[in-house]
Scaffold this motif. Structure first.
Motif, PDB file in Angstrom:
ATOM      1  N   LYS A  46       0.834  -1.201   0.000  1.00 13.65           N
ATOM      2  CA  LYS A  46       0.000   0.000   0.000  1.00 13.65           C
ATOM      3  C   LYS A  46       0.868   1.251   0.000  1.00 13.65           C
ATOM      4  N   VAL A  47       1.940   1.205   0.795  1.00 15.02           N
ATOM      5  CA  VAL A  47       2.869   2.331   0.841  1.00 15.02           C
ATOM      6  C   VAL A  47       3.496   2.542  -0.527  1.00 15.02           C
ATOM      7  N   LEU A  48       3.706   1.435  -1.253  1.00 15.24           N
ATOM      8  CA  LEU A  48       4.324   1.493  -2.580  1.00 15.24           C
ATOM      9  C   LEU A  48       3.581   2.456  -3.490  1.00 15.24           C
ATOM     10  N   ARG A  49       2.238   2.485  -3.396  1.00 12.67           N
ATOM     11  CA  ARG A  49       1.445   3.334  -4.273  1.00 12.67           C
ATOM     12  C   ARG A  49       1.660   4.819  -4.003  1.00 12.67           C
ATOM     13  N   LEU A  50       2.157   5.129  -2.817  1.00 12.96           N
ATOM     14  CA  LEU A  50       2.371   6.528  -2.452  1.00 12.96           C
ATOM     15  C   LEU A  50       3.747   7.034  -2.881  1.00 12.96           C
ATOM     16  N   LEU A  51       4.613   6.129  -3.310  1.00 10.78           N
ATOM     17  CA  LEU A  51       5.968   6.517  -3.693  1.00 10.78           C
ATOM     18  C   LEU A  51       5.987   6.854  -5.182  1.00 10.78           C
ATOM     19  N   THR A  52       5.884   8.108  -5.485  1.00 19.34           N
ATOM     20  CA  THR A  52       5.776   8.520  -6.883  1.00 19.34           C
ATOM     21  C   THR A  52       7.060   9.113  -7.434  1.00 19.34           C
ATOM     22  N   SER A  53       8.022   9.383  -6.579  1.00 19.50           N
ATOM     23  CA  SER A  53       9.267   9.996  -7.059  1.00 19.50           C
ATOM     24  C   SER A  53      10.455   9.106  -6.744  1.00 19.50           C
ATOM     25  N   PRO A  54      11.509   9.154  -7.572  1.00 15.85           N
ATOM     26  CA  PRO A  54      12.727   8.377  -7.298  1.00 15.85           C
ATOM     27  C   PRO A  54      13.317   8.683  -5.935  1.00 15.85           C
ATOM     28  N   ALA A  55      13.220   9.947  -5.501  1.00 23.15           N
ATOM     29  CA  ALA A  55      13.781  10.315  -4.201  1.00 23.15           C
ATOM     30  C   ALA A  55      13.069   9.589  -3.071  1.00 23.15           C
ATOM     31  N   GLN A  56      11.739   9.463  -3.163  1.00 21.37           N
ATOM     32  CA  GLN A  56      10.988   8.753  -2.131  1.00 21.37           C
ATOM     33  C   GLN A  56      11.324   7.267  -2.132  1.00 21.37           C
ATOM     34  N   GLN A  57      11.447   6.696  -3.318  1.00 20.83           N
ATOM     35  CA  GLN A  57      11.804   5.275  -3.416  1.00 20.83           C
ATOM     36  C   GLN A  57      13.188   5.023  -2.837  1.00 20.83           C
ATOM     37  N   LYS A  58      14.109   5.927  -3.135  1.00 18.87           N
ATOM     38  CA  LYS A  58      15.474   5.788  -2.623  1.00 18.87           C
ATOM     39  C   LYS A  58      15.476   5.842  -1.100  1.00 18.87           C
ATOM     40  N   TYR A  59      14.673   6.744  -0.556  1.00 14.60           N
ATOM     41  CA  TYR A  59      14.580   6.868   0.898  1.00 14.60           C
ATOM     42  C   TYR A  59      14.062   5.576   1.527  1.00 14.60           C
ATOM     43  N   MET A  60      13.001   4.993   0.928  1.00 13.34           N
ATOM     44  CA  MET A  60      12.439   3.770   1.466  1.00 13.34           C
ATOM     45  C   MET A  60      13.414   2.601   1.326  1.00 13.34           C
ATOM     46  N   ASN A  61      14.070   2.497   0.179  1.00 12.89           N
ATOM     47  CA  ASN A  61      15.043   1.416  -0.018  1.00 12.89           C
ATOM     48  C   ASN A  61      16.132   1.470   1.040  1.00 12.89           C
ATOM     49  N   ARG A  62      16.621   2.668   1.307  1.00 14.41           N
ATOM     50  CA  ARG A  62      17.706   2.803   2.278  1.00 14.41           C
ATOM     51  C   ARG A  62      17.211   2.621   3.713  1.00 14.41           C
ATOM     52  N   THR A  63      15.949   2.918   3.941  1.00 14.34           N
ATOM     53  CA  THR A  63      15.373   2.634   5.258  1.00 14.34           C
ATOM     54  C   THR A  63      15.376   1.137   5.529  1.00 14.34           C
ATOM     55  N   PHE A  64      14.963   0.349   4.522  1.00 15.98           N
ATOM     56  CA  PHE A  64      14.979  -1.101   4.688  1.00 15.98           C
ATOM     57  C   PHE A  64      16.405  -1.624   4.773  1.00 15.98           C
ATOM     58  N   ALA A  65      17.341  -0.991   4.083  1.00 12.85           N
ATOM     59  CA  ALA A  65      18.741  -1.399   4.188  1.00 12.85           C
ATOM     60  C   ALA A  65      19.235  -1.232   5.628  1.00 12.85           C
ATOM     61  N   VAL A  66      18.852  -0.123   6.243  1.00 13.29           N
ATOM     62  CA  VAL A  66      19.231   0.109   7.631  1.00 13.29           C
ATOM     63  C   VAL A  66      18.576  -0.922   8.549  1.00 13.29           C
ATOM     64  N   LEU A  67      17.309  -1.267   8.280  1.00  9.77           N
ATOM     65  CA  LEU A  67      16.620  -2.262   9.103  1.00  9.77           C
ATOM     66  C   LEU A  67      17.281  -3.627   8.989  1.00  9.77           C
ATOM     67  N   PHE A  68      17.682  -4.019   7.769  1.00 11.03           N
ATOM     68  CA  PHE A  68      18.389  -5.285   7.595  1.00 11.03           C
ATOM     69  C   PHE A  68      19.717  -5.261   8.351  1.00 11.03           C
ATOM     70  N   THR A  69      20.417  -4.126   8.308  1.00 10.67           N
ATOM     71  CA  THR A  69      21.684  -3.995   9.020  1.00 10.67           C
ATOM     72  C   THR A  69      21.472  -4.114  10.530  1.00 10.67           C
ATOM     73  N   CYS A  70      20.388  -3.501  11.031  1.00  9.73           N
ATOM     74  CA  CYS A  70      20.070  -3.598  12.457  1.00  9.73           C
ATOM     75  C   CYS A  70      19.772  -5.042  12.842  1.00  9.73           C
ATOM     76  N   ALA A  71      19.028  -5.744  11.976  1.00 11.41           N
ATOM     77  CA  ALA A  71      18.717  -7.152  12.250  1.00 11.41           C
ATOM     78  C   ALA A  71      19.992  -7.982  12.290  1.00 11.41           C
ATOM     79  N   ALA A  72      20.923  -7.692  11.367  1.00 11.85           N
ATOM     80  CA  ALA A  72      22.204  -8.400  11.355  1.00 11.85           C
ATOM     81  C   ALA A  72      23.000  -8.108  12.626  1.00 11.85           C
ATOM     82  N   SER A  73      22.970  -6.851  13.060  1.00  6.07           N
ATOM     83  CA  SER A  73      23.699  -6.467  14.271  1.00  6.07           C
ATOM     84  C   SER A  73      23.137  -7.189  15.496  1.00  6.07           C
TER      85      SER A  73
END
Length: 206
Positions: free
Chosen positions: A172-199
């Motif tokens: 659902k959140v995906l539909r709200l991401l209309t710009s590359p900048a927003q997508q980049k922000y979300m991608n990097r947010t999940f990257a940080v979450l994966f890193t936290c899970a690894a830590s």
């Protein structure tokens, strides 16, 4: 297994599944990148790994992970490495229009299933946790394999529902991401979450 014990076990399964972890993060990441219908294949991989882990516990092999340091460490650090690899992929994921992402998913269903399987299977804490929890709900006066089947079916069903919620929420959140900048922000947010899970996984002890 009595009806009362099954109710208690079912409630425990809901708590376990809803608690945020690497599986939930992977489900949200898949929903974000591929939408619900395609991204939900990741949840099937999570459940396959869960079934394998329950089978390991039922066979008594889970004791190995609880008592043998090197076996536990090998699986643990494989899990840490895989989560960091997922973080790298998410951080460097290219941004593109939402229509292209939904219409041309760049990861096959089999790869999404494998992805989910590796996320759950590379967490030794899950096996040790199941080893500590599942036997508490067993009635030793009755055949154990039937009880393990009931517990496996219950846990997988509940986890599929919960992961559908995580995947659908991200879709659902995906539909709200209309710009590359927003997508980049979300991608990097999940990257940080994966890193936290690894830590967090790196600090897990037997």
């Amino acid at each position: 297994m009595s009806y009362q014990i099954w109710i208690a076990y079912m409630l425990a399964c809901w708590v376990i599944s809803i608690s945020p972890g690497a599986g939930a993060i992977a489900s949200m990441s898949s929903g974000l990148n591929y939408g619900f219908k395609h991204g939900y294949w990741n949840a099937l991989g999570l459940q396959l790994a869960l079934l394998v882990q329950i089978a390991i516990v039922a066979a008594g092999v889970g004791v190995l992970f609880a008592t043998t340091p090197w076996a536990f460490l090998v699986v643990k650090w494989f899990g840490v490495g895989y989560l960091l690899y997922l973080a790298y992929l998410q951080w460097t994921a290219p941004t593109q229009s939402i229509e292209i992402q939904q219409g041309l998913p760049n990861k096959s269903r089999s790869k999404l299933v494998l992805h989910g399987f590796l996320v759950n299977m590379s967490n030794p804490k899950a096996i040790v946790f199941l080893l500590a929890v599942l036997p508490q709900f067993l009635d030793l006066s009755k055949p154990q394999w039937i009880q393990y089947l009931i517990m496996a079916a219950t846990m997988v069903t509940i986890d599929l529902i919960v992961m559908a919620g995580y995947t659908g929420l991200a879709a659902k959140v995906l539909r709200l991401l209309t710009s590359p900048a927003q997508q980049k922000y979300m991608n990097r947010t999940f990257a940080v979450l994966f890193t936290c899970a690894a830590s967090l996984l790196s600090f897990v002890h037997q």
